[in-house]
Design an enzyme around this catalytic site. Sequence first.
Site, PDB file in Angstrom:
ATOM      1  N   ASP A  29       1.048   3.974  -3.079  1.00 28.15           N
ATOM      2  CA  ASP A  29       0.627   5.368  -2.916  1.00 28.15           C
ATOM      3  C   ASP A  29       1.737   6.345  -3.317  1.00 28.15           C
ATOM      4  OD1 ASP A  29      -2.044   5.110  -2.201  1.00 28.15           O
ATOM      5  OD2 ASP A  29      -1.565   4.718  -0.108  1.00 28.15           O
ATOM      6  N   CYS A  30       2.976   6.023  -2.989  1.00 27.87           N
ATOM      7  CA  CYS A  30       4.094   6.877  -3.405  1.00 27.87           C
ATOM      8  C   CYS A  30       4.178   6.963  -4.922  1.00 27.87           C
ATOM      9  CB  CYS A  30       5.425   6.342  -2.858  1.00 27.87           C
ATOM     10  SG  CYS A  30       5.653   6.660  -1.109  1.00 27.87           S
ATOM     11  N   PRO A  40       0.805  -1.225   0.000  1.00 25.77           N
ATOM     12  CA  PRO A  40       0.000   0.000   0.000  1.00 25.77           C
ATOM     13  C   PRO A  40       0.837   1.274   0.000  1.00 25.77           C
ATOM     14  CG  PRO A  40      -0.731  -1.513   1.732  1.00 25.77           C
ATOM     15  CD  PRO A  40       0.498  -2.102   1.136  1.00 25.77           C
ATOM     16  N   LYS A  41       1.895   1.291   0.798  1.00 27.25           N
ATOM     17  CA  LYS A  41       2.703   2.507   0.922  1.00 27.25           C
ATOM     18  C   LYS A  41       3.448   2.815  -0.373  1.00 27.25           C
ATOM     19  CE  LYS A  41       6.243   5.170   2.078  1.00 27.25           C
ATOM     20  NZ  LYS A  41       7.527   5.346   1.387  1.00 27.25           N
ATOM     21  N   ALA A  42       4.119   1.806  -0.932  1.00 30.69           N
ATOM     22  CA  ALA A  42       4.855   2.009  -2.181  1.00 30.69           C
ATOM     23  C   ALA A  42       3.886   2.395  -3.296  1.00 30.69           C
ATOM     24  CB  ALA A  42       5.634   0.749  -2.552  1.00 30.69           C
TER      25      ALA A  42
END
Length: 282
Positions: free
Chosen positions: A212-213, A208-210
């Site tokens: 979104d980046c 999820p984090k990657a």
Amino acid sequence: MPKITLSDHQPFSLDQTLGCGQVFRWDRAEDGWWYGIVKDKAIKIRQDGSILVFKGATTTFIRNYFSLDLDLKEVIKSIDQDPFIHAAIGSCTGLRLVRQPPWECLISYICSTNSNIPTIRRRIASLAEQFGKAIEFEGRTYYTFPNPTSIACEGNEGLTLCKLGYRQPYVFGTSCSVTDERQWEERIRRLPYDDARKELMTLHGVGPKAADCILLFAFQKYEAFPVDVWIRRIMQRNYIRNLDLDAGLTNRDYNRIRGFAREHFGDYCGYAQEYLYAARNG
DNA sequence: GACCAGGAAGAGT
DNA sequence: ACTCTTCATGGT
């Protein structure tokens, strides 16, 4: 050398923009010039007040890369919803999100997991040196970021020198599955945020984090709100107090933070994320 | 959901 | 020299 004169309603700070941690391939020299590689170009650029002077790219390219067409004042007005974000915005005047090349951005954020920024930078520089194309620029050699085939053709073993650790098979696997970077880029680009996010997360090493980046930095999906350890801490301290500090960031917590940010900061919450992140030590 | 692996380098003591 | 942390993810 080509120049761009910034207008009054075009706030921009080169130092804030390139120094905030959103890019990994730019370096600031002692004399104030920034040197970087974007796509197949080695570029140098400096800012003297409202004048941008640069070499290695066209005016159109520079305007587009630095998002100078975006009405930043309006964006800031929309995210400036409380005293805390207001202070963060005030300490990073002129910070803009750049438009990163998607393929490089994808691999960069696969390489970024649980690592500090100098380490991430070293990994990306190493990938470029191993597999990229050399460019001579002002007596120095720079390397373009390699395409998927160049990385995949070397095989998993060839990546060992890049010291990616457990991310190595993810970089290899993703380079094998994205054989045509332009086709991949276009497919993601025409999807709305939620679908694009799901699509990115099917790639090995993209959570999820990657995702979104990548959506924020390469595809200008400003509704993305990447939650890393810093953002999580900031949100917990200043916005959402009832999160358990010691537990790892669960998907549920991630979505709670993301949902709050989307509601609180609005359509440009990704910009709010970058200001909060850039002001993290201030 | 909890736990842990993978692993290099920065930051602090 | 030693410990803790780092722009998390995937597998069990």
